[in-house]
Design an enzyme around this catalytic site. Structure first.
Site, PDB file in Angstrom:
ATOM      1  N   ASP A 262       0.873  -1.178   0.000  1.00  0.00           N
ATOM      2  CA  ASP A 262       0.000   0.000   0.000  1.00  0.00           C
ATOM      3  C   ASP A 262       0.912   1.232   0.000  1.00  0.00           C
ATOM      4  OD1 ASP A 262      -2.105   1.701  -0.049  1.00  0.00           O
ATOM      5  OD2 ASP A 262      -3.168   0.853   1.652  1.00  0.00           O
TER       6      ASP A 262
HETATM    7  C1  BGC Z   1      -5.006   3.343   0.174  1.00  0.00           C
HETATM    8  C2  BGC Z   1      -5.277   2.335  -0.904  1.00  0.00           C
HETATM    9  C3  BGC Z   1      -5.145   2.967  -2.256  1.00  0.00           C
HETATM   10  C4  BGC Z   1      -3.767   3.565  -2.371  1.00  0.00           C
HETATM   11  C5  BGC Z   1      -3.484   4.188  -3.719  1.00  0.00           C
HETATM   12  C6  BGC Z   1      -3.737   4.121  -0.056  1.00  0.00           C
HETATM   13  O1  BGC Z   1      -3.625   5.207   0.797  1.00  0.00           O
HETATM   14  O2  BGC Z   1      -4.962   2.690   1.422  1.00  0.00           O
HETATM   15  O3  BGC Z   1      -6.552   1.791  -0.731  1.00  0.00           O
HETATM   16  O4  BGC Z   1      -5.398   2.035  -3.261  1.00  0.00           O
HETATM   17  O5  BGC Z   1      -3.624   4.565  -1.380  1.00  0.00           O
HETATM   18  O6  BGC Z   1      -4.182   5.339  -3.929  1.00  0.00           O
END
Ligand code: BGC
Length: 714
Positions: A262
């Site tokens: 993530d």
């Molecule tokens: C979130 C994810 C997301 C990623 C990319 C993160 O902060 O937890 O769910 O896909 O950012 O934007």
């Protein structure tokens, strides 16, 4: 398939490190289409920018094509860039939030929404979406419940599969298809205290019983990618968790795709206190099997040294690079790096009428009628409607994860009424903040109108990532405002726009009708009007329990019994599972929802009361429409295992059927119960059914008590 191993062999270790890094797209200049630098703390080497493997958060056919063209000129091995984005519930035609769509109890509709999202995203240059979110949600304080499919294991898995199938189809390289990345592995939804990013603790039993099934369903449906989660699970952050990624995901489930961290989650291993520095964070993530690093740069900055020091092997990196290349090959990017990006098609399909129409239909199905004393559907000959409250004339119909959607494309509730009826509509925003004059303006309108609709809710930025709440009542002064309107003694209809279950006992008591509209998307308010005016009968059912008070959270229907279950819903017995100062049952249970007719349930009938291994039992129930209109009922099958080698939930959803009946019509609804439905992760015999008694409920929601019983034996 081209010889990808050969490409990997040709790459220098630095090229490889860049390939397994993902850049944040905000660094690309709008016009220049060159990398301008980003607002993060990380310094980026030009070599990395030139050879980076993927980009997050850029879309638009023209822009993507220009960046790709430039990249193919700078990339040492002419490896195409992979463009990823969060297309969570629509690209620009925004569907209701995932939590709302789950209330349709129709995975087929979710699949349609994902197909449309994929088509709009693909022609706008995207190759992969960070969806579905498969985290099970039980705590309404957690802001990200809005992105989930709710609290139930069975439904969550059905929806996970539907999203993946919708995005990817049978072949992800085919036209208008994009790859799907399931997230966030694992157990991100049980953040302690409902506080986003907080730690999680769960036994292997509860992980396997409750949390894993939806992720596994997405893997089985062929999702190409898996994202780590931010949380530590039982002391080990997911992003460095070898058991999760190597043992469970890859070995047990046979996942052959790519794993991505993530956003900045690798560098965050330091903040977790799981790695002393960036180098150790990179090593732990690589050892866990995380192929791509999203946004932070520990891989690029440290992997070479880690290999030189013997802490990682080059073979580990080669494997990660290879998996990224396989995904690019599967998407067809080596043959056509632009895939479906096309400015003409973008104009033709994005927000086109048929997509908007689908969004309207799905929004109608996702709304849940929580209360109706008969005031709905509205009389079409009403003379004047007062639309009051912060959402009466608002375009804030998109939740915080509608990144490409725009509020300007949404219609307001007032506009939708004016478009559909000749009824005179007046509106006043009432208040979020306390302003006496605004209340009085609204009260005046209410006094002079035949129908009063209060459009209340949460600002879209009160749910979604990082938006946890410690109080889940209607925010601001809305309760007070509602109270003032209720005090007029007129019948009041409340429409709610929100991203989580709210604690609204007073609204539930005093309103004549309550319609939960969630964040219904671009066409949401047309759908609200369709429902309020009776052109569509509401059929949505809650997929998360609504508590009376925040202190009940987490509250979910498939809990364990405890040694001292409450004897009745009033919890009159002191030494029982209860709160001494309030309710312990939910205000509205899982599965609950009304429509414009009523259904009567007959007794649960079983075809037999003993069931041997490999046998089945038929459970049936006669459902009758006893109201005055045609309607659709979602008939739910729950089972309870009365005694096991481990404690079992007081009931679990095992099936459901939506039946449409004319007024006065009745139908026998049947479910086949087989051994598969009785299985769980036992202590002694693995995933198996144990002998003993089982209760069968065929019910309108999870609170129903009547059951029939059978015994299972070998
Ligand atoms: C979130 C994810 C997301 C990623 C990319 C993160 O902060 O937890 O769910 O896909 O950012 O934007």
């Amino acid at each position: 398939m081209r010889d990808l191993r050969n490409i990997v062999e040709q790459m220098s270790i630095k090229d490889k490190m860049a390939e397994i890094t993902q850049l944040c797209g905000s660094g690309y200049g709008e016009d220049e289409n060159v990398f301008m630098g980003i607002d993060y703390q990380f310094e980026l080497a030009q070599h990395m920018v030139d050879n980076v493997g993927s980009v997050l958060g850029i879309s638009g056919a023209g822009r993507v094509k220009a960046i790709q063209k430039k990249h193919l000129e700078t990339s040492a091995h002419k490896i195409p860039l992979l463009f990823m984005h969060d297309i969570i519930h629509g690209y620009k035609t925004i569907f209701p939030s995932p939590l709302a769509m789950s209330c349709t109890w129709q995975p087929g509709l979710v699949k349609v929404s994902a197909e449309i999202a994929a088509k709009e995203a693909a022609v706008s240059g995207l190759h992969l979406t960070f969806s579905p979110m498969c985290d099970l949600a039980r705590d309404a304080r957690w802001g990200r419940v809005v992105e989930t499919s709710g609290e139930d294991v069975y439904l969550n898995a059905l929806y996970a599969k539907a999203y993946v199938e919708g995005y990817q189809g049978n072949d992800v390289s085919s036209r208008y298809k994009i790859a799907s990345c399931l997230k966030h592995f694992a157990a991100y939804g049980i953040a302690e205290g409902g506080r986003d990013y907080h730690t999680t603790e769960a036994s292997e039993y509860s992980l396997r019983e409750y949390h894993f099934p939806a992720y596994k369903a997405a893997v089985d449906a062929g999702a190409k990618m898996v994202m780590t989660s931010f949380n530590a699970l039982n002391g080990i952050p997911s992003t460095g968790n070898q058991w999760l990624f190597q043992d469970v995901l890859r070995k047990e489930w046979g996942f052959a795709g790519t794993v991505i961290s993530d956003c900045t989650a690798i560098v965050e291993l330091i903040h977790h206190g799981f790695a002393a520095d960036e180098a150790e964070a990179a090593k732990k993530a690589i050892d866990a099997g995380v192929d791509i690093e999203m946004v932070s740069n520990t891989y690029y900055n440290h992997v070479q040294r880690l290999i030189e020091n013997g802490k990682l092997t080059e073979a580990q990196i080669d494997e990660a690079v290879y998996r990224v290349l396989v995904m690019k090959e599967e998407l067809g990017l080596f043959d056509n790096p632009y895939k479906d990006a096309d400015e003409g098609l973008e104009k033709q399909y994005v927000l086109c009428d048929s997509h908007r129409q689908a969004a309207r239909e799905i929004a109608r199905e996702s709304m849940v009628l929580l209360k109706n004393d008969g005031v709905l559907p509205l009389e079409k000959n009403a003379e004047k409607i007062a639309l009051l409250g912060p959402f009466a004339d608002s375009r804030q119909m998109l939740d915080s994860w509608s990144v490409c959607g725009e509020e300007k494309d949404c219609i307001t509730l007032k506009e939708a009424f004016l478009e559909k009826t000749d009824i005179k509509c007046v509106s006043a925003p009432g208040i979020m903040k306390y302003e006496e004059t605004r209340i009085e303006e609204a009260v005046k309108l209410a006094e002079s109108s035949d129908v009063i609709i209060l459009a209340l809710g949460e600002d879209p930025l009160m749910s979604g990532e990082s938006n946890s709440r410690m109080d889940i009542a209607l925010p601001g002064y809305q309760e007070l405002f509602a109270e003032r309107i209720f005090s007029l003694g007129k019948s009041v209809i409340v429409v709610l726009y929100n991203g989580r279950p709210l604690a609204i006992p007073n609204i539930a008591k005093k309103a004549s009708a309550v319609l939960e509209a969630w964040f219904p998307g671009t066409e949401g308010n047309r759908a609200v009007c369709d429902v309020l005016l009776g052109d569509h009968s509401p059929g949505g059912r809650l997929t998360m329990s609504f508590p009376y008070a925040v202190g009940q959270c987490p509250i979910y229907y498939d809990r364990y019994s405890s040694g001292r279950p409450a004897k009745d819903v009033y919890h009159s017995d002191r030494f029982s599972l209860r709160y001494m100062d309030g309710q312990s049952v939910p205000l509205y249970p899982f599965g609950y929802g009304l429509t414009y007719t009523q259904f009567k349930y007959g007794d649960v009938i079983l075809s037999k009361h003993l069931m041997k291994k490999n046998e089945t039992i038929m459970a049936s129930c006669v459902i009758k429409n006893v109201g005055e209109r045609q309607g659709t009922e979602t008939v739910q099958l729950y089972l309870r295992d009365m005694a096991g080698s481990l404690v079992r939930p007081i009931r679990m959803l095992k099936g459901f059927e939506r039946v449409t009946l004319k007024e006065g019509e009745e139908r026998e609804v049947r479910f086949m119960i087989g051994e598969e439905m009785l299985k769980f992760h036992t202590l002694e015999t693995g995933f198996a059914a144990e002998q003993g008694k089982f209760r069968v409920y065929i019910a309108r929601d999870a609170s129903v008590e009547e059951y029939a019983e059978f015994e299972f034996f070998y």
